[in-house]
Design a protein around this motif. Structure first.
Motif, PDB file in Angstrom:
ATOM      1  N   TRP A  87      28.189  33.919  44.741  1.00 39.28           N
ATOM      2  CA  TRP A  87      29.357  34.423  44.020  1.00 39.28           C
ATOM      3  C   TRP A  87      30.662  34.089  44.733  1.00 39.28           C
ATOM      4  O   TRP A  87      31.617  34.858  44.742  1.00 39.28           O
ATOM      5  CB  TRP A  87      29.281  35.939  43.837  1.00 39.28           C
ATOM      6  CG  TRP A  87      28.064  36.389  43.122  1.00 39.28           C
ATOM      7  CD1 TRP A  87      26.966  36.947  43.681  1.00 39.28           C
ATOM      8  CD2 TRP A  87      27.787  36.319  41.720  1.00 39.28           C
ATOM      9  NE1 TRP A  87      26.036  37.234  42.730  1.00 39.28           N
ATOM     10  CE2 TRP A  87      26.510  36.862  41.513  1.00 39.28           C
ATOM     11  CE3 TRP A  87      28.501  35.853  40.626  1.00 39.28           C
ATOM     12  CZ2 TRP A  87      25.938  36.935  40.268  1.00 39.28           C
ATOM     13  CZ3 TRP A  87      27.929  35.933  39.375  1.00 39.28           C
ATOM     14  CH2 TRP A  87      26.655  36.469  39.201  1.00 39.28           C
ATOM     15  N   LEU A 144      34.338  48.255  35.126  1.00 30.01           N
ATOM     16  CA  LEU A 144      34.538  48.363  36.574  1.00 30.01           C
ATOM     17  C   LEU A 144      35.641  49.364  36.908  1.00 30.01           C
ATOM     18  O   LEU A 144      35.660  49.920  38.011  1.00 30.01           O
ATOM     19  CB  LEU A 144      34.893  46.996  37.159  1.00 30.01           C
ATOM     20  CG  LEU A 144      33.811  45.910  37.093  1.00 30.01           C
ATOM     21  CD1 LEU A 144      34.319  44.627  37.730  1.00 30.01           C
ATOM     22  CD2 LEU A 144      32.530  46.366  37.762  1.00 30.01           C
ATOM     23  N   ARG A 189      34.597  34.999  36.943  1.00 31.46           N
ATOM     24  CA  ARG A 189      33.964  36.151  37.593  1.00 31.46           C
ATOM     25  C   ARG A 189      34.819  36.677  38.733  1.00 31.46           C
ATOM     26  O   ARG A 189      34.851  37.882  38.993  1.00 31.46           O
ATOM     27  CB  ARG A 189      32.559  35.770  38.069  1.00 31.46           C
ATOM     28  CG  ARG A 189      31.605  35.486  36.916  1.00 31.46           C
ATOM     29  CD  ARG A 189      30.156  35.364  37.386  1.00 31.46           C
ATOM     30  NE  ARG A 189      29.290  35.148  36.242  1.00 31.46           N
ATOM     31  CZ  ARG A 189      28.752  33.979  35.909  1.00 31.46           C
ATOM     32  NH1 ARG A 189      28.966  32.909  36.661  1.00 31.46           N
ATOM     33  NH2 ARG A 189      27.987  33.867  34.845  1.00 31.46           N
ATOM     34  N   TRP A 190      35.516  35.786  39.432  1.00 31.76           N
ATOM     35  CA  TRP A 190      36.413  36.237  40.494  1.00 31.76           C
ATOM     36  C   TRP A 190      37.509  37.120  39.912  1.00 31.76           C
ATOM     37  O   TRP A 190      37.840  38.178  40.454  1.00 31.76           O
ATOM     38  CB  TRP A 190      37.028  35.029  41.210  1.00 31.76           C
ATOM     39  CG  TRP A 190      37.788  35.408  42.453  1.00 31.76           C
ATOM     40  CD1 TRP A 190      37.341  35.408  43.735  1.00 31.76           C
ATOM     41  CD2 TRP A 190      39.163  35.861  42.501  1.00 31.76           C
ATOM     42  NE1 TRP A 190      38.331  35.828  44.586  1.00 31.76           N
ATOM     43  CE2 TRP A 190      39.456  36.126  43.859  1.00 31.76           C
ATOM     44  CE3 TRP A 190      40.150  36.066  41.549  1.00 31.76           C
ATOM     45  CZ2 TRP A 190      40.708  36.575  44.276  1.00 31.76           C
ATOM     46  CZ3 TRP A 190      41.388  36.535  41.952  1.00 31.76           C
ATOM     47  CH2 TRP A 190      41.654  36.778  43.300  1.00 31.76           C
ATOM     48  N   VAL A 202      30.148  42.938  44.442  1.00 36.75           N
ATOM     49  CA  VAL A 202      30.167  41.720  43.631  1.00 36.75           C
ATOM     50  C   VAL A 202      29.049  41.726  42.590  1.00 36.75           C
ATOM     51  O   VAL A 202      29.168  41.100  41.529  1.00 36.75           O
ATOM     52  CB  VAL A 202      30.045  40.497  44.566  1.00 36.75           C
ATOM     53  CG1 VAL A 202      29.729  39.241  43.784  1.00 36.75           C
ATOM     54  CG2 VAL A 202      31.344  40.298  45.331  1.00 36.75           C
ATOM     55  N   LEU A 258      36.268  40.610  38.864  1.00 38.18           N
ATOM     56  CA  LEU A 258      36.008  41.484  40.003  1.00 38.18           C
ATOM     57  C   LEU A 258      37.286  41.899  40.710  1.00 38.18           C
ATOM     58  O   LEU A 258      37.473  43.078  41.057  1.00 38.18           O
ATOM     59  CB  LEU A 258      35.075  40.781  40.989  1.00 38.18           C
ATOM     60  CG  LEU A 258      34.678  41.598  42.227  1.00 38.18           C
ATOM     61  CD1 LEU A 258      33.867  42.825  41.819  1.00 38.18           C
ATOM     62  CD2 LEU A 258      33.888  40.732  43.197  1.00 38.18           C
ATOM     63  N   HIS A 259      38.202  40.959  40.933  1.00 37.97           N
ATOM     64  CA  HIS A 259      39.366  41.220  41.778  1.00 37.97           C
ATOM     65  C   HIS A 259      40.631  41.570  41.004  1.00 37.97           C
ATOM     66  O   HIS A 259      41.557  42.144  41.583  1.00 37.97           O
ATOM     67  CB  HIS A 259      39.640  40.007  42.670  1.00 37.97           C
ATOM     68  CG  HIS A 259      38.539  39.719  43.636  1.00 37.97           C
ATOM     69  ND1 HIS A 259      38.316  40.459  44.766  1.00 37.97           N
ATOM     70  CD2 HIS A 259      37.563  38.766  43.621  1.00 37.97           C
ATOM     71  CE1 HIS A 259      37.275  39.987  45.430  1.00 37.97           C
ATOM     72  NE2 HIS A 259      36.796  38.963  44.742  1.00 37.97           N
ATOM     73  N   ARG A 316      28.041  44.141  40.677  1.00 36.20           N
ATOM     74  CA  ARG A 316      28.245  45.006  39.518  1.00 36.20           C
ATOM     75  C   ARG A 316      28.575  44.240  38.232  1.00 36.20           C
ATOM     76  O   ARG A 316      27.934  44.475  37.196  1.00 36.20           O
ATOM     77  CB  ARG A 316      29.329  46.046  39.828  1.00 36.20           C
ATOM     78  CG  ARG A 316      28.932  47.005  40.942  1.00 36.20           C
ATOM     79  CD  ARG A 316      30.056  47.977  41.246  1.00 36.20           C
ATOM     80  NE  ARG A 316      30.294  48.864  40.136  1.00 36.20           N
ATOM     81  CZ  ARG A 316      31.519  49.230  39.714  1.00 36.20           C
ATOM     82  NH1 ARG A 316      32.578  48.720  40.300  1.00 36.20           N
ATOM     83  NH2 ARG A 316      31.652  50.061  38.708  1.00 36.20           N
ATOM     84  N   PRO A 317      29.561  43.338  38.224  1.00 35.50           N
ATOM     85  CA  PRO A 317      29.809  42.625  36.956  1.00 35.50           C
ATOM     86  C   PRO A 317      28.632  41.778  36.498  1.00 35.50           C
ATOM     87  O   PRO A 317      28.445  41.576  35.295  1.00 35.50           O
ATOM     88  CB  PRO A 317      31.045  41.765  37.265  1.00 35.50           C
ATOM     89  CG  PRO A 317      31.173  41.743  38.743  1.00 35.50           C
ATOM     90  CD  PRO A 317      30.546  42.992  39.251  1.00 35.50           C
TER      91      PRO A 317
END
Length: 550
Positions: A190, A248, A221-222, A91, A225-226, A93-94
Motif C-alpha cells: 500500500w 473512515l 487509495r492514498w 492502512v 486514507l490521508h 481499513r479502506p
C-alpha cells in the motif's frame, strides 16, 4: 418449479445441482448461486474494521504509556516502531471496506441476473416451450405446434436466458478483476506517493471526475486514507471512494457529537437554552448511531456520501450503488429534517426502492437520501424560501456529480422532493438546472414556479401528488392570509378565508398538483402530509413507477 413443468426444466428444477460427476453449466450455476451469501461475506470483511480500530487503539495506548515512564534512545525506537505498526494497521481499513463494496455490487448484480433468468423461464412456461438443464431451449413434446410458430418464441426465450447469463458473467469478471487488483496492491504494501495536484475549491463535478480518472489506484487509495475529508465531499468522485472516505471519518464525527453532549451537560444548570442544547446533541448522537447501524446492515448495501455533525447535522446516504444502477432516485426531505431523523428519512427512500424491486426485479435501482441542507425547524422558517435558495447550488452539483461518476450507460435520474424539500428541488431546477430525467413533488407547498415547463426537464417528466387530506393544501400565500386577518371582522372570517380563496396558489406559487401547473398527477390515498410512503398508498406505487420510467 416442478421437473416436469412445461416451459421449465424438463430434466431438473432451478437450484438443483447437476448429476454427480457431470459438468455444471453456467445456467445451473446461476440458478444455484446465493447472492445474499456474497453480501454477507462482504459485510464480514467490513466488520473487521472494528478489530483493526481496537488494535490501533491498543498500540496508541502502549505508546502513551512508554512516553510516561521510559526515555532514551531505546524508548524512542520503541515508540517509533509502535507508531509504525499502528499506521500499517490503519492502512488496511479502506481495503476492508473496498472488499465489502465489491462483493455487495456482485451480489446485487447476481440477484438482478437471477431475476432476469426467472423471467425467461416464466416466459418459456407461458409459451409452452422447454428449457433443459443446461439452459437450451426447444420444443416441448407435450405441446405440438408448427415449427414456424415455435421458432420466434424459442429465439426470444433463448435470448433472454443468454442475456441473464451474460450479465452474471460480466459481474463475476469485474468483481474478480477488482479483488485481484486489490490483492496485488496489498502485497505491494500500500505504498504510494501522494498526487501532486488537487482540484481547486469549487471545481465542477466533470473536472473532478477527470482528475480522479487520471489517478492510479495507489494514488486514489492514498487520498482516501490521508485526505478523507477532501475525497468524501467531492461531487464527481466515484461513490465507492466517497463511501470509503466517509466511513473512515465516522469515529471523528461521533467524537464531535459526544463533545457537544458533554459541553451541553456541563452547562445544563445555566438555564433552558443549555437544556435544549443537551437534548438536541443527544438526539443527533442517537441519530448518528442509528445511521451507523444501517451502514453496517443490508441488503441493499448503504453508501455514505456525506456526513456533517455540526448544527442540526446533515447526511447523504445511498441505498445501492448509484454508479452502477439503471435507475437512481434522489430524495430531498422537508421541514424538521436533520441528522437525528436521518435514519427514518432513509427508510422512506428504502420503501420506494423496495417497491421498484418488486415491480422490476431485473433492473438495478439505487435510492439516495440527500439531506445536505439546513431544513427549516419551525413553521415561520418554512414560509420563507431562503433556505431552499441556499440549498440549490449544492443539490445541482450533487446531481451533476452522479452523472459524472456513473459507470456505463446513463442511468435514469429522478429527483423527489417532499414538503419543503419540493421547494428545494424546484428552486434548484429553475435557478441552476438539475441533472435529472424526472422531477417528483409530493405534499408540496409550491415549488417556486408557476408552470412545469419552467423547471427545465424533459416535457412530461414533472410529476406531482397531494393527498386529499394533506394540510399543505391550506398553505395560502402570506399576503393573502394577512389581508384576511385585517378585512375579516368575525371570529370565523379568517378561517373561512383560509379554506376559501384561490386554492391554486400556495406558499411558493401554484400548487404543482393543480391541473393548470402542467405536471402529470398520480393519486394518493388519505394518509395526510407524511403518509405518501405507506405500503398500501397508491402514491408509493406511483413514485416507484416514475423512478423506473414506466
Amino acid at each position: 418449479m416442478s421437473p416436469t413443468a412445461r416451459g421449465g426444466l424438463r430434466t431438473g428444477s432451478p437450484g438443483r445441482a447437476a448429476p454427480t460427476g457431470g459438468p455444471v453449466s453456467a445456467y445451473e450455476r446461476l440458478w444455484s448461486t446465493d447472492p445474499a451469501a456474497w453480501a454477507t461475506t462482504g459485510a464480514a470483511w467490513a466488520g473487521l474494521t472494528g478489530q483493526v480500530d481496537a488494535r490501533v487503539g491498543e498500540l496508541v495506548e502502549a505508546a502513551a504509556t512508554l512516553r510516561g515512564g521510559w526515555s532514551g534512545a531505546a524508548a524512542g525506537a520503541a515508540r517509533t516502531r509502535l507508531d509504525g505498526l499502528g499506521a500499517e494497521l490503519a492502512v488496511i481499513r479502506p481495503a476492508l471496506i473496498e472488499v465489502d463494496q465489491t462483493l455487495a455490487v456482485l451480489a446485487a448484480r447476481l440477484a438482478a441476473a437471477k431475476a432476469r433468468l426467472a423471467e425467461a423461464v416464466a416466459l418459456a412456461g407461458r409459451a409452452g416451450v422447454a428449457v433443459d438443464r443446461t439452459g437450451r431451449v426447444g420444443a416441448d413434446p407435450a405441446v405440438p405446434r408448427p415449427p414456424e410458430r415455435l421458432g420466434p418464441t424459442v429465439a426470444q426465450v433463448s435470448g433472454a436466458i443468454g442475456g441473464a447469463l451474460a450479465a452474471a458473467a460480466a459481474a463475476d469478471r469485474e468483481a474478480t478483476g477488482r479483488l485481484s487488483e486489490l490483492a496485488v496492491s496489498a502485497g505491494a504494501g500500500w505504498v504510494a506517493a501522494p498526487p501532486l495536484w488537487r482540484p481547486p475549491a469549487g471545481a465542477g463535478p466533470a473536472l473532478v471526475a477527470r482528475w480522479w480518472g487520471g489517478l492510479t489506484p495507489a494514488e486514489r487509495r492514498w487520498l482516501v486514507l490521508h485526505e478523507a475529508r477532501l475525497v468524501g465531499r467531492l461531487d464527481g468522485v466515484p461513490v465507492a471512494a466517497r463511501d470509503q472516505a466517509n466511513r473512515l471519518l465516522l469515529g471523528a464525527h461521533r467524537a464531535v457529537l459526544l463533545d457537544r453532549c458533554r459541553r451541553s451537560r456541563a452547562g445544563a444548570l445555566r438555564g433552558t437554552v443549555a437544556a435544549v442544547g443537551q437534548r438536541r446533541a443527544a438526539a443527533a448522537l442517537a441519530g448518528l448511531d442509528a445511521l451507523a447501524d444501517r451502514l453496517a446492515a443490508g441488503p441493499p448495501r448503504a453508501y455514505l456520501l456525506g456526513l456533517d455533525p455540526t448544527g442540526d447535522g446533515r447526511a447523504v446516504v445511498a441505498l445501492g450503488d448509484p454508479d452502477h444502477a439503471d435507475n437512481v432516485l434522489t430524495y430531498v426531505p422537508g421541514m424538521t429534517s436533520d441528522l437525528a431523523g436521518a435514519a427514518g428519512e432513509l427508510g422512506r427512500a428504502a420503501r420506494v426502492l423496495s417497491r421498484c424491486a418488486a415491480l422490476a426485479p431485473g433492473a438495478g435501482t439505487a435510492a439516495v437520501l440527500w439531506l445536505d441542507y439546513d431544513a427549516p425547524d419551525f413553521l415561520p422558517e418554512a414560509t420563507r424560501s431562503g433556505q431552499a435558495g441556499d440549498a440549490g447550488p449544492a443539490l445541482s452539483r450533487f446531481q451533476d456529480g452522479l452523472r459524472a461518476s456513473h459507470d456505463g450507460p446513463p442511468a435514469r435520474q429522478t429527483v423527489l422532493g417532499h414538503s419543503y424539500g419540493s421547494l428545494v428541488v424546484g428552486v434548484a431546477a429553475r435557478e441552476h438546472g438539475l441533472g435529472a430525467d424526472a422531477l417528483v413533488f409530493v405534499g408540496s407547498p409550491g415549488v417556486g414556479v408557476s408552470e412545469a415547463r419552467e423547471l427545465r426537464v424533459p416535457p412530461g417528466q414533472v410529476w406531482a401528488s397531494t393527498a386529499p387530506d394533506d394540510v399543505i393544501r391550506l398553505a395560502r400565500p402570506l399576503d393573502d392570509l394577512a389581508r384576511g386577518a385585517v378585512l375579516d371582522r368575525t371570529p370565523v372570517g379568517p378561517v373561512a378565508r383560509l379554506l376559501g380563496g384561490d386554492r391554486h396558489e400556495l406558499w411558493f406559487g401554484r400548487d404543482p398538483s393543480d391541473p393548470g401547473f402542467g405536471a402529470r398527477r398520480f393519486p394518493s390515498g388519505r394518509y395526510g402530509h407524511t403518509g405518501y410512503w405507506e405500503a398500501d398508498n397508491p402514491a408509493l406505487d406511483g413514485m416507484a413507477r416514475i423512478v423506473l420510467g414506466r
